[in-house]
Design a protein around this motif. Structure first.
Motif, PDB file in Angstrom:
ATOM      1  N   GLU A 160       4.789  21.097   0.492  1.00  0.00           N
ATOM      2  CA  GLU A 160       4.406  19.703   0.634  1.00  0.00           C
ATOM      3  C   GLU A 160       3.793  19.142  -0.646  1.00  0.00           C
ATOM      4  O   GLU A 160       4.121  18.022  -1.070  1.00  0.00           O
ATOM      5  CB  GLU A 160       3.415  19.529   1.794  1.00  0.00           C
ATOM      6  N   ASP A 161       2.908  19.887  -1.287  1.00  0.00           N
ATOM      7  CA  ASP A 161       2.211  19.351  -2.457  1.00  0.00           C
ATOM      8  C   ASP A 161       3.133  19.127  -3.643  1.00  0.00           C
ATOM      9  O   ASP A 161       2.827  18.343  -4.545  1.00  0.00           O
ATOM     10  CB  ASP A 161       1.037  20.259  -2.852  1.00  0.00           C
ATOM     11  N   GLN A 162       4.298  19.772  -3.650  1.00  0.00           N
ATOM     12  CA  GLN A 162       5.253  19.598  -4.743  1.00  0.00           C
ATOM     13  C   GLN A 162       6.371  18.619  -4.405  1.00  0.00           C
ATOM     14  O   GLN A 162       6.865  17.918  -5.291  1.00  0.00           O
ATOM     15  CB  GLN A 162       5.887  20.945  -5.113  1.00  0.00           C
ATOM     16  N   THR A 163       6.763  18.577  -3.136  1.00  0.00           N
ATOM     17  CA  THR A 163       7.991  17.862  -2.758  1.00  0.00           C
ATOM     18  C   THR A 163       7.757  16.670  -1.852  1.00  0.00           C
ATOM     19  O   THR A 163       8.533  15.702  -1.889  1.00  0.00           O
ATOM     20  CB  THR A 163       8.955  18.844  -2.052  1.00  0.00           C
ATOM     21  N   TYR A 164       6.707  16.703  -1.041  1.00  0.00           N
ATOM     22  CA  TYR A 164       6.547  15.677  -0.007  1.00  0.00           C
ATOM     23  C   TYR A 164       5.199  14.964  -0.071  1.00  0.00           C
ATOM     24  O   TYR A 164       4.666  14.537   0.947  1.00  0.00           O
ATOM     25  CB  TYR A 164       6.709  16.318   1.380  1.00  0.00           C
ATOM     26  N   ALA A 165       4.646  14.823  -1.250  1.00  0.00           N
ATOM     27  CA  ALA A 165       3.315  14.207  -1.357  1.00  0.00           C
ATOM     28  C   ALA A 165       3.305  12.928  -2.199  1.00  0.00           C
ATOM     29  O   ALA A 165       2.255  12.303  -2.344  1.00  0.00           O
ATOM     30  CB  ALA A 165       2.324  15.208  -1.950  1.00  0.00           C
ATOM     31  N   ASP A 166       4.447  12.529  -2.726  1.00  0.00           N
ATOM     32  CA  ASP A 166       4.502  11.357  -3.612  1.00  0.00           C
ATOM     33  C   ASP A 166       4.600  10.088  -2.770  1.00  0.00           C
ATOM     34  O   ASP A 166       5.621   9.831  -2.116  1.00  0.00           O
ATOM     35  CB  ASP A 166       5.707  11.462  -4.550  1.00  0.00           C
ATOM     36  N   LYS A 167       3.553   9.277  -2.794  1.00  0.00           N
ATOM     37  CA  LYS A 167       3.497   8.051  -2.000  1.00  0.00           C
ATOM     38  C   LYS A 167       3.795   6.799  -2.828  1.00  0.00           C
ATOM     39  O   LYS A 167       3.507   5.680  -2.418  1.00  0.00           O
ATOM     40  CB  LYS A 167       2.121   7.915  -1.344  1.00  0.00           C
ATOM     41  N   ARG A 168       4.420   7.006  -3.976  1.00  0.00           N
ATOM     42  CA  ARG A 168       4.747   5.859  -4.816  1.00  0.00           C
ATOM     43  C   ARG A 168       6.047   5.188  -4.357  1.00  0.00           C
ATOM     44  O   ARG A 168       6.940   5.835  -3.792  1.00  0.00           O
ATOM     45  CB  ARG A 168       4.882   6.277  -6.273  1.00  0.00           C
ATOM     46  N   VAL A 169       6.121   3.889  -4.618  1.00  0.00           N
ATOM     47  CA  VAL A 169       7.299   3.079  -4.303  1.00  0.00           C
ATOM     48  C   VAL A 169       7.643   2.278  -5.555  1.00  0.00           C
ATOM     49  O   VAL A 169       6.761   1.683  -6.184  1.00  0.00           O
ATOM     50  CB  VAL A 169       7.023   2.136  -3.116  1.00  0.00           C
ATOM     51  N   LEU A 170       8.895   2.278  -5.917  1.00  0.00           N
ATOM     52  CA  LEU A 170       9.357   1.483  -7.048  1.00  0.00           C
ATOM     53  C   LEU A 170       9.608   0.054  -6.573  1.00  0.00           C
ATOM     54  O   LEU A 170      10.419  -0.181  -5.670  1.00  0.00           O
ATOM     55  CB  LEU A 170      10.646   2.081  -7.622  1.00  0.00           C
ATOM     56  N   LEU A 171       8.891  -0.893  -7.174  1.00  0.00           N
ATOM     57  CA  LEU A 171       9.058  -2.310  -6.866  1.00  0.00           C
ATOM     58  C   LEU A 171       9.567  -3.030  -8.106  1.00  0.00           C
ATOM     59  O   LEU A 171       9.123  -2.753  -9.219  1.00  0.00           O
ATOM     60  CB  LEU A 171       7.729  -2.946  -6.444  1.00  0.00           C
ATOM     61  N   SER A 172      10.484  -3.959  -7.900  1.00  0.00           N
ATOM     62  CA  SER A 172      10.975  -4.745  -9.030  1.00  0.00           C
ATOM     63  C   SER A 172      11.279  -6.174  -8.600  1.00  0.00           C
ATOM     64  O   SER A 172      11.955  -6.397  -7.583  1.00  0.00           O
ATOM     65  CB  SER A 172      12.231  -4.107  -9.639  1.00  0.00           C
ATOM     66  N   ILE A 173      10.762  -7.116  -9.390  1.00  0.00           N
ATOM     67  CA  ILE A 173      11.026  -8.538  -9.193  1.00  0.00           C
ATOM     68  C   ILE A 173      11.748  -9.029 -10.444  1.00  0.00           C
ATOM     69  O   ILE A 173      11.165  -9.036 -11.535  1.00  0.00           O
ATOM     70  CB  ILE A 173       9.721  -9.333  -8.996  1.00  0.00           C
ATOM     71  N   PRO A 174      13.013  -9.404 -10.346  1.00  0.00           N
ATOM     72  CA  PRO A 174      13.744  -9.820 -11.545  1.00  0.00           C
ATOM     73  C   PRO A 174      13.150 -11.084 -12.173  1.00  0.00           C
ATOM     74  O   PRO A 174      12.589 -11.938 -11.474  1.00  0.00           O
ATOM     75  CB  PRO A 174      15.161 -10.103 -11.018  1.00  0.00           C
TER      76      PRO A 174
END
Length: 342
Positions: free
Chosen positions: A92-106
């Motif tokens: 989990e700590d290596q593969t399933y712990a990233d809570k980031r989301v890529l957001l983009s507004i053109p």
């Protein structure tokens, strides 16, 4: 006499089309209310960021549908892991712990205009920065499409051969994720007061490769309902046929587009046969000039482009741009006099 549902009134009040592919003019009273809400807004200078979210696919401590054991089924002291046939144990700590989301507004996104929210669901062995943003150019492809839309990309399993949907398997979590995305996008745009624009925007789900599984989970369990106006699969139909068939059969004004190569050809041809047997009209194996309300299209991209390069190389290059640029109802640069605030 014009009769509107409560949902339609909310969409109109936010300056959004009631039907995908067609903008419905709002009554004078609603247009006046919209003018007041958007009077201080203007086209965006553009922004892209990796943002920590509270509601994300992972960490996930439930069980996948139909499985009789927890997803995190391995322990090593305080450490949790997920066992899989393809990977052995993924921690989990290596593969399933990233809570980031890529957001983009053109750059040029106009909150005064009808807009869409594109949710991109990546495949296996992916990182948001290295793969989705840089290698596959998803941010660039959305910007190049010319539609008035923003991008949201949640991180699933990090750099692993795993298509698990995580918390998107939980009822209503996808809708909660969209709600948080609306607030975060408004903050990123520097207009937190305009969260209502993103919160009500019609959603287009794009699934690449293993992203078919989270896409199906979002449709089946997500709770977003008719807000999901379109599904785009990029060499991704490896299963969940019943879920995608159900979306097509009940799509209303929504649309379904599947581009495929050798890797997912069998799955696409099987779903085409099922839909044809149900009398669903489909295109002529091309995107055509426009993707309108209710469109269903399967496009064979051939075998020349490897599956790993599909997002950048299919259809002569940048297939996501090719699809999004054909959507109608969301122009980023409207003709004079067509701004919702005018």
């Amino acid at each position: 006499m014009l009769t509107l549902s409560r949902r339609s009134i909310l969409l109109l009040a936010a300056g959004l089309p009631v039907l995908a592919g067609a903008c419905t003019p709002s009554p004078p009273s609603l247009a006046a209310g919209l003018s007041r809400r958007t009077a201080g807004l203007s086209p965006s200078p553009g922004a892209t960021a990796l943002v920590n979210f509270d509601t994300t696919p992972f960490p996930f401590h439930g069980a996948a549908p139909g499985r009789g054991k927890p997803f995190m089924d391995v322990t090593d002291g305080a450490r949790l892991g997920h066992s899989s046939l393809r990977n052995g144990v993924l921690w989990e700590d290596q593969t399933y712990a990233d809570k980031r989301v890529l957001l983009s507004i053109p750059r040029g996104f106009d909150p005064r205009r009808p807009s869409a929210l594109v949710v991109f669901l990546h495949g296996n062995e992916a990182r948001l920065d290295r793969d989705v943003r840089d290698r596959q150019g998803v941010v660039r492809q959305l910007a190049a499409s010319g539609i008035n839309a923003v991008l949201v990309v949640p991180q699933f399993a990090v750099d692993a051969k795993d298509s698990s949907a995580g918390r998107f398997w939980e009822p209503g979590v996808f809708a909660q994720f969209l709600g948080e995305a609306g607030r975060r996008l408004a903050e990123l745009n520097g207009t937190p007061e305009a969260a209502f624009v993103f919160d009500a925007a019609p959603v287009v789900i794009v699934g690449y490769s293993g992203g078919y599984l989270p896409a199906a989970a979002a449709l089946r369990y997500g709770g977003a309902g008719r807000r999901v106006r379109g599904v785009v699969l990029l060499d991704a139909l490896y299963g969940e046929d019943d879920t995608f068939e159900s979306f097509v059969l009940h799509r209303g004004p929504g649309f379904f587009v599947s581009l495929y190569g050798k890797s997912s050809r069998a799955g696409n041809e099987a779903l085409k046969r099922r839909l044809a047997a149900r009398g669903v009209p489909m295109g002529d194996d091309s995107l055509g000039e426009a993707i309108g309300a209710g469109a269903v299209a399967f496009v064979d991209a051939g075998d020349a482009v490897p599956h790993g390069d599909f997002v950048t190389g299919a259809l002569g290059g940048d297939p996501l741009t090719a699809v999004l640029s054909r959507l109608r109802g969301f122009p980023r640069s409207p003709a004079p006099g067509l701004l919702a605030s005018e």
